[in-house]
Design a protein around this motif. Structure first.
Motif, mmCIF file in Angstrom:
data_model
loop_
_atom_site.group_PDB
_atom_site.id
_atom_site.type_symbol
_atom_site.label_atom_id
_atom_site.label_comp_id
_atom_site.label_asym_id
_atom_site.label_seq_id
_atom_site.Cartn_x
_atom_site.Cartn_y
_atom_site.Cartn_z
ATOM 1 N N SER A 1 0.838 -1.214 0.000
ATOM 2 C CA SER A 1 0.000 0.000 0.000
ATOM 3 C C SER A 1 0.866 1.255 0.000
ATOM 4 O O SER A 1 0.554 2.247 0.674
ATOM 5 C CB SER A 1 -0.953 0.001 1.194
ATOM 6 O OG SER A 1 -1.916 -1.016 1.056
ATOM 7 N N LEU B 1 1.825 1.309 8.274
ATOM 8 C CA LEU B 1 1.005 0.559 7.331
ATOM 9 C C LEU B 1 -0.483 0.764 7.590
ATOM 10 O O LEU B 1 -1.287 0.907 6.663
ATOM 11 C CB LEU B 1 1.354 -0.926 7.410
ATOM 12 C CG LEU B 1 2.678 -1.334 6.762
ATOM 13 C CD1 LEU B 1 3.090 -2.733 7.202
ATOM 14 C CD2 LEU B 1 2.555 -1.276 5.242
ATOM 15 N N LYS B 2 -0.871 0.807 8.853
ATOM 16 C CA LYS B 2 -2.279 1.020 9.186
ATOM 17 C C LYS B 2 -2.747 2.407 8.764
ATOM 18 O O LYS B 2 -3.896 2.591 8.377
ATOM 19 C CB LYS B 2 -2.505 0.826 10.686
ATOM 20 C CG LYS B 2 -2.444 -0.628 11.128
ATOM 21 C CD LYS B 2 -2.739 -0.747 12.624
ATOM 22 C CE LYS B 2 -2.776 -2.207 13.060
ATOM 23 N NZ LYS B 2 -3.074 -2.341 14.506
ATOM 24 N N ASP C 1 -3.305 2.037 5.052
ATOM 25 C CA ASP C 1 -4.440 1.171 4.744
ATOM 26 C C ASP C 1 -5.079 0.750 6.059
ATOM 27 O O ASP C 1 -4.621 -0.175 6.729
ATOM 28 C CB ASP C 1 -3.972 -0.057 3.959
ATOM 29 C CG ASP C 1 -5.140 -0.871 3.431
ATOM 30 O OD1 ASP C 1 -6.266 -0.683 3.938
ATOM 31 O OD2 ASP C 1 -4.936 -1.680 2.514
ATOM 32 N N ARG D 1 -7.410 -0.984 6.840
ATOM 33 C CA ARG D 1 -7.904 -2.356 6.935
ATOM 34 C C ARG D 1 -6.873 -3.300 7.542
ATOM 35 O O ARG D 1 -7.216 -4.380 8.037
ATOM 36 C CB ARG D 1 -8.293 -2.868 5.550
ATOM 37 C CG ARG D 1 -9.336 -2.037 4.825
ATOM 38 C CD ARG D 1 -9.537 -2.531 3.402
ATOM 39 N NE ARG D 1 -8.279 -2.509 2.650
ATOM 40 C CZ ARG D 1 -8.141 -3.027 1.435
ATOM 41 N NH1 ARG D 1 -9.173 -3.611 0.851
ATOM 42 N NH2 ARG D 1 -6.985 -2.970 0.801
ATOM 43 N N ILE D 2 -5.598 -2.931 7.511
ATOM 44 C CA ILE D 2 -4.529 -3.835 7.947
ATOM 45 C C ILE D 2 -4.582 -4.021 9.460
ATOM 46 O O ILE D 2 -4.685 -3.058 10.223
ATOM 47 C CB ILE D 2 -3.157 -3.296 7.507
ATOM 48 C CG1 ILE D 2 -3.049 -3.345 5.972
ATOM 49 C CG2 ILE D 2 -2.031 -4.101 8.145
ATOM 50 C CD1 ILE D 2 -1.762 -2.775 5.430
ATOM 51 N N ASN E 1 -2.405 -6.745 10.972
ATOM 52 C CA ASN E 1 -1.041 -7.145 11.354
ATOM 53 C C ASN E 1 -0.307 -7.592 10.098
ATOM 54 O O ASN E 1 -0.914 -7.872 9.065
ATOM 55 C CB ASN E 1 -1.081 -8.277 12.383
ATOM 56 C CG ASN E 1 0.240 -8.424 13.135
ATOM 57 O OD1 ASN E 1 1.149 -7.608 12.956
ATOM 58 N ND2 ASN E 1 0.350 -9.434 13.973
ATOM 59 N N VAL E 2 1.020 -7.641 10.190
ATOM 60 C CA VAL E 2 1.864 -8.121 9.096
ATOM 61 C C VAL E 2 2.918 -9.029 9.693
ATOM 62 O O VAL E 2 3.591 -8.659 10.669
ATOM 63 C CB VAL E 2 2.535 -6.956 8.325
ATOM 64 C CG1 VAL E 2 3.411 -7.500 7.200
ATOM 65 C CG2 VAL E 2 1.483 -6.012 7.763
ATOM 66 N N VAL F 1 -0.099 -10.341 5.034
ATOM 67 C CA VAL F 1 -0.812 -9.147 5.492
ATOM 68 C C VAL F 1 -2.180 -9.598 5.981
ATOM 69 O O VAL F 1 -2.958 -10.187 5.228
ATOM 70 C CB VAL F 1 -0.959 -8.102 4.365
ATOM 71 C CG1 VAL F 1 -1.669 -6.864 4.880
ATOM 72 C CG2 VAL F 1 0.414 -7.752 3.809
ATOM 73 N N PHE G 1 -5.830 -8.692 7.377
ATOM 74 C CA PHE G 1 -6.844 -7.632 7.452
ATOM 75 C C PHE G 1 -7.677 -7.806 8.718
ATOM 76 O O PHE G 1 -7.865 -8.915 9.212
ATOM 77 C CB PHE G 1 -7.775 -7.687 6.243
ATOM 78 C CG PHE G 1 -7.159 -7.133 4.983
ATOM 79 C CD1 PHE G 1 -5.907 -6.548 4.987
ATOM 80 C CD2 PHE G 1 -7.842 -7.198 3.784
ATOM 81 C CE1 PHE G 1 -5.354 -6.031 3.835
ATOM 82 C CE2 PHE G 1 -7.304 -6.688 2.618
ATOM 83 C CZ PHE G 1 -6.053 -6.101 2.644
ATOM 84 N N SER H 1 -13.057 -5.868 7.507
ATOM 85 C CA SER H 1 -12.668 -5.428 6.167
ATOM 86 C C SER H 1 -13.460 -6.175 5.110
ATOM 87 O O SER H 1 -13.902 -7.298 5.322
ATOM 88 C CB SER H 1 -11.178 -5.663 5.941
ATOM 89 O OG SER H 1 -10.416 -4.838 6.801
ATOM 90 N N LEU I 1 -5.216 -5.689 -2.544
ATOM 91 C CA LEU I 1 -4.069 -5.222 -1.779
ATOM 92 C C LEU I 1 -2.931 -4.961 -2.770
ATOM 93 O O LEU I 1 -2.581 -5.833 -3.566
ATOM 94 C CB LEU I 1 -3.634 -6.263 -0.744
ATOM 95 C CG LEU I 1 -2.404 -5.891 0.073
ATOM 96 C CD1 LEU I 1 -2.719 -4.719 0.990
ATOM 97 C CD2 LEU I 1 -1.930 -7.083 0.891
#
Length: 651
Positions: free
Chosen positions: A229, A251-252, A255, A257-258, A260-261, A274, A276, A280, A286
């Motif tokens: 993103s 990252l959040k 986006d 919707r994220i 955790n990664v 990734v 969601f 979401s 993505l």
């Protein structure tokens, strides 16, 4: 003798009284007729100043006035909406078409061939014309100028529903399909009219978010730095497969919707996953790339939103062979366990089975716990929380030793969140009260209803697809619509529906979900309205109490065409009768004061009603007897005077 003249005046007055009374009786059934009465005055011969005597006989009687009684007559209802009655003071103003004005209480009107409202004698009813905005224009002939109502495309919709909060989202089919009722929670259909007047349908599907999180996994082998993103991510941003809090926040922000990664570099291919959040949109796009090209081999999967905590029993055990341990006591959330290991070894499975035997007591002490199971293959005690519990702290189920030697591996193994043997993820309750809302034209074409472009897509306008509707889990009221927070007591944000008018692509519909709820009761429609309509033909004319002339059309629409004018006079007794139950103004009456009904001294209007004559027939018959008696008495006076004259002539 002056008595002859006196008697003659009496006869004339009585005759006039008879005429007036007879006219009243003759018009006792005439609509809008007003009764008259004869008023008399005596006659005295005048004398030169200072001459004569005050003891003089009168010279007879004269008719001083034929006064009209303008009191209201009885109102009788009819089946004709063009029959009008004034409930109070005032007169209808009529125009003969040549500038002559007359006034009447007789409201039996009709439409002529040109659509003008006219009296039975052809005079035009006067009233205020209206412009397109409904403002009054100068007084003119009232006419029905609209014979049809053109179609109007739907531009506003109001939909209030209740979605049963008892519905179990986990029972929905994993893949949403508009044609598969098992994949959505609730559906309702509304009518929508296009610019040509065609009737269409818009179907709204509501899909409750299931307690799962979506995972997108990419092959990042050899990619070095890559972007998710639009945010650059490197291997150094991860520790033990978990991304740093700083990078996750970045990252959040890019986006929302994220959730955790994570990454896995222990096997080929190297992957980044990734995750969601549970609310979401399912299978959303993505954007991930290595800086020059999109990352490949994407795998989309789902994991439960429920959190699992695991106690690692793989190296656990105690007894004579374990450092001389004899009795071991510990507790989990206040539930105590005791093991006598003085004669035999206690294995990890023995401990786990004892804990499972008391799982009911543990669950009672922890209402958020859903189940406790033992994985004998991996020697793991798994505690699964309810999905709605969200992210549970690691120490939620502390295992505390009361006595004996801690024979577990290390400490009572650090509680981790396990999804499968290797993956770890926190619990997530963002799905609660969240629904994806879809809209379809004529059951088929999906509509744009405000879905914001996915981050990194480069688009600015709303996309085709679902939006999120959220309800408060506390009271079941609307909490969020398409990313906009709903504040209690404030205006609920509306939804813009595009593409619902096949005849005109520029038409948009403003959809309100105000008063929608998520209560524990049957899913129902509480309100469903829309402002569009098809073409309609004129079916009738009616009038409101304040004079509005309303045209009704076959499509259910009404349109105000004008307002009836009501005239009043400073001295209505000064009006001159003009026949046909009409009057004209005079110097005595003053000029007409014209206003709409219900204003000032004007009465209100009644449609489908006529004011009858105010003649009281019984009263008029009594007056007829009185006038006849007066005539006979005056005739007797003449007869007596004649006898006296004859007597004098015979002297």
């Amino acid at each position: 003798m002056a008595g002859f003249n006196t008697a003659v005046t009496g006869l004339k007055a009585a005759t006039t009284d008879l005429d007036v009374t007879g006219n009243n009786i003759a018009n006792s059934s005439t609509v809008g007729f007003k009764a008259s009465r004869t008023e008399f005055g005596d006659i005295y011969t005048t004398a030169v100043v200072g001459a004569g005597s005050s003891n003089v006989p009168g010279s007879g009687v004269t008719v001083t006035d034929i006064a009209q009684d303008f009191s209201g007559g009885t109102v009788e209802f009819t089946n004709n909406n063009l029959d009008l009655a004034i409930n109070g003071g005032g007169f209808f103003q009529l125009d003969d078409g040549q500038g002559g004005k007359s006034y009447s209480r007789a409201g039996a009107f009709e439409l002529d061939k040109d659509g003008f409202v006219v009296s039975k004698t052809g005079e035009y009813l006067q009233g205020y014309q209206l412009d397109e905005a409904g403002n009054r224009l100068p007084i003119d002939n009232l006419a029905v100028t609209e014979r049809e109502s053109p179609p109007k495309a739907t531009e506003e919709m109001a939909l209030a529903i209740n979605i049963d909060s008892r519905a179990d989202a986990s029972q929905l089919l994993p893949a949403y399909n508009k044609d598969e009722p098992g994949s959505y929670t609730y559906s309702t259909t509304m009518e929508a009219v296009d610019s040509l007047g065609n009737s269409n349908t818009i179907k709204y599907n509501f899909v409750e978010q299931r307690p799962v999180k979506e995972v997108h996994t990419f092959d990042v082998s050899g990619a070095g730095n890559y972007t998710i993103s639009g945010v650059t991510v490197a291997d150094t941003d991860f520790t033990a497969g978990q991304i740093s809090a700083v990078k996750l926040d970045e990252l959040k922000a890019a986006d929302p919707r994220i959730f955790n990664v994570t990454t896995d570099t222990t096997a080929a291919p190297n992957t980044v996953s990734v995750i969601f959040s549970s609310d979401s949109t399912q299978y959303g796009d993505l954007i991930a790339s290595n800086g020059t090209a999109a990352l490949t081999n994407e795998v989309v999967s789902e994991i439960t939103a429920a959190e699992q905590h695991t106690f690692d029993f793989s190296a656990a055990g105690f007894g004579p062979g374990y450092a001389g341990a004899t009795t071991v006591e510990f507790e989990i959330s206040g539930v105590q366990f005791s093991f006598d290991a003085s004669t035999a070894d206690i294995t990890a499975e023995d401990v786990a089975n004892e804990i499972i035997a008391k799982r009911t007591a543990i669950i009672d002490a922890n209402p958020n716990v859903d189940s406790i199971t033992y994985d004998s293959t991996n020697n793991q005690l798994l505690v699964t929380y309810k999905p709605e519990a969200g992210d549970v702290t690691d120490d939620n189920l502390d295992l505390v030793f009361l006595s004996g030697t801690n024979a577990f591996a290390g400490t009572p193994a650090a509680v981790t969140n396990v999804i499968g043997p290797d993956a770890t993820v926190d619990g997530d309750d963002s799905f609660e009260g969240t629904y994806r809302m879809y809209a379809y034209l004529n059951q088929d074409t999906i509509l744009t209803i405000g879905k914001q472009p996915d981050p990194g897509s480069g688009l600015n306008l709303p996309e085709v697809g679902a939006i999120l509707i959220k309800y408060s889990p506390n009271d079941g009221t609307l909490a969020e619509i398409n990313g906009q927070t709903v504040t209690p007591g404030s205006v609920v944000p509306s939804i813009t529906v595009e593409g619902a008018d096949p005849a005109n692509g520029a038409t948009t519909i403003d959809l309100s979900l105000d008063n929608s709820t998520q209560f524990a009761s049957d899913s129902i429609v509480k309100q469903s309205t829309q402002d569009g309509y098809s073409k309609g033909d004129l079916v009738g004319i009616s009038f409101g109490s304040t004079g509005e002339m309303i045209a009704s059309f076959s499509n259910g629409q009404n349109q105000a065409l004008g307002i009836v004018a009501i005239a009043t006079f400073e001295n209505q007794s000064g009006l001159q009768p003009a026949g046909d139950t009409q009057w004209v103004e005079s110097l005595s009456s003053g000029q007409a004061i014209v206003n709409p009904p219900g204003t000032g001294l004007n009465g209100t209007l009644r449609s489908a009603a006529l004011e009858q004559s105010n003649v009281d027939l019984s009263e008029q018959l009594v007056k007829l007897i009185e006038a006849q008696r007066n005539f006979q008495a005056n005739s007797k006076t003449l007869e007596t005077l004649n006898t006296v004259t004859q007597a004098i002539l015979q002297i």
